[in-house]
Design an enzyme around this catalytic site. Structure first.
Site, short mmCIF file in Angstrom:
data_model
loop_
_atom_site.label_atom_id
_atom_site.label_comp_id
_atom_site.label_asym_id
_atom_site.label_seq_id
_atom_site.Cartn_x
_atom_site.Cartn_y
_atom_site.Cartn_z
CG HIS A 203 -1.93 -0.97 1.40
ND1 HIS A 203 -2.11 -1.71 2.55
CD2 HIS A 203 -2.89 -1.40 0.53
CE1 HIS A 203 -3.14 -2.53 2.40
NE2 HIS A 203 -3.62 -2.37 1.18
CE LYS B 154 -13.51 -6.45 5.36
NZ LYS B 154 -12.84 -5.87 4.21
CB SER C 193 -4.29 -6.26 4.76
OG SER C 193 -3.92 -4.98 4.35
NE ARG D 91 -2.22 -7.78 -3.93
CZ ARG D 91 -2.93 -8.16 -2.90
NH1 ARG D 91 -2.37 -8.29 -1.72
NH2 ARG D 91 -4.21 -8.43 -3.01
O1 PNS Z 1 -8.92 -2.87 0.68
P1 PNS Z 1 -10.20 -3.41 0.14
O2 PNS Z 1 -11.00 -4.06 1.26
O3 PNS Z 1 -9.99 -4.32 -1.04
O4 PNS Z 1 -11.03 -2.11 -0.36
C1 PNS Z 1 -12.33 -2.28 -0.87
C2 PNS Z 1 -13.04 -0.92 -1.07
C3 PNS Z 1 -13.00 -0.09 0.20
C4 PNS Z 1 -12.34 -0.16 -2.18
C5 PNS Z 1 -14.49 -1.23 -1.51
O5 PNS Z 1 -15.04 -2.17 -0.63
C6 PNS Z 1 -15.39 0.01 -1.52
O6 PNS Z 1 -15.19 0.91 -2.30
N1 PNS Z 1 -16.38 0.03 -0.60
C7 PNS Z 1 -17.32 1.12 -0.49
C8 PNS Z 1 -18.72 0.68 -0.95
C9 PNS Z 1 -18.89 0.86 -2.44
O7 PNS Z 1 -18.71 1.93 -3.00
N2 PNS Z 1 -19.30 -0.21 -3.15
C10 PNS Z 1 -19.52 -0.16 -4.59
C11 PNS Z 1 -18.37 -0.78 -5.36
S1 PNS Z 1 -18.53 -2.53 -5.33
#
Ligand code: PNS
Length: 172
Positions: free
Chosen positions: A17, A41, A128, A90
């Site tokens: 990150h 979560k 992570s 990745r």
């Molecule tokens: O680090 P991560 O858990 O892969 O990040 C995921 C993230 C935060 C980018 C994604 O879950 C997100 O954007 N969540 C907010 C809800 C949203 O906008 N959902 C619509 C897209 S599926």
């Protein structure tokens, strides 16, 4: 002024990150790291810890801000006047997760573009979830998370009292 958002769970922030943050901060006038606050979560690190870890490692980057967000990413982008979402890639497996997510975001808002940065060599295996797994077996996260966070992150590992190591809070 071009603003990008780098969203994620950052549970915890990894060297992968951090590499994306450094590279993206050089590409945009302003980079906002959006830390997902998702009450449904369960995270190993609290929202405050995830935000503070990121602030602690980006404190000397003048064009980087860290904010927690709720709800839809596209709404957060609008609120922050950002029209670019940055994500790290990745592997092909990441792409399978990323493409539908970008497609949903695009359907929700045509103003928001997703740009992927490929992981630098050496970070393809850093995630992570790998860090959480390593910690659960009592091993150190050294080499996976930024050096200054190692004592704090290791404090969450098996056999260590959570929060034993205090993370110096850097606001901003
Ligand atoms: O680090 P991560 O858990 O892969 O990040 C995921 C993230 C935060 C980018 C994604 O879950 C997100 O954007 N969540 C907010 C809800 C949203 O906008 N959902 C619509 C897209 S599926």
């Amino acid at each position: 002024m071009k603003t990008a958002i780098y969203p994620g769970s950052f549970d915890p922030v990894t060297l992968g990150h951090f590499d994306i943050i450094k590279r993206a901060s050089g590409l945009f006038d302003c980079l906002i790291i959006g830390v997902l606050r998702n009450s449904s979560k369960s995270y190993l690190f609290s929202e405050e810890e995830r935000v503070n870890m990121l602030r602690s490692v980006t404190g000397d980057m003048a064009n980087v801000q860290v904010c927690a967000f709720d709800g839809l990413l596209v709404d957060f982008c609008q609120e922050m006047h950002a029209d670019v979402v940055i994500r790290g890639l990745r592997s092909a497996g990441d792409m399978e997760y990323e493409l539908p997510m970008a497609a949903v975001n695009r359907k929700l808002s045509e103003k928001v573009e997703t740009i992927w940065l490929s992981a630098s060599p050496g970070y393809a295996a850093v995630s992570s979830s790998a860090v959480r797994e390593i910690l659960s077996y009592g091993r150190s996260a050294e080499g996976f998370v930024p050096e200054k966070l190692v004592p704090f992150v290791d404090g969450k590992g098996a056999g260590n009292a959570a929060g034993k190591e205090k993370l110096t809070l850097i606001s901003g």
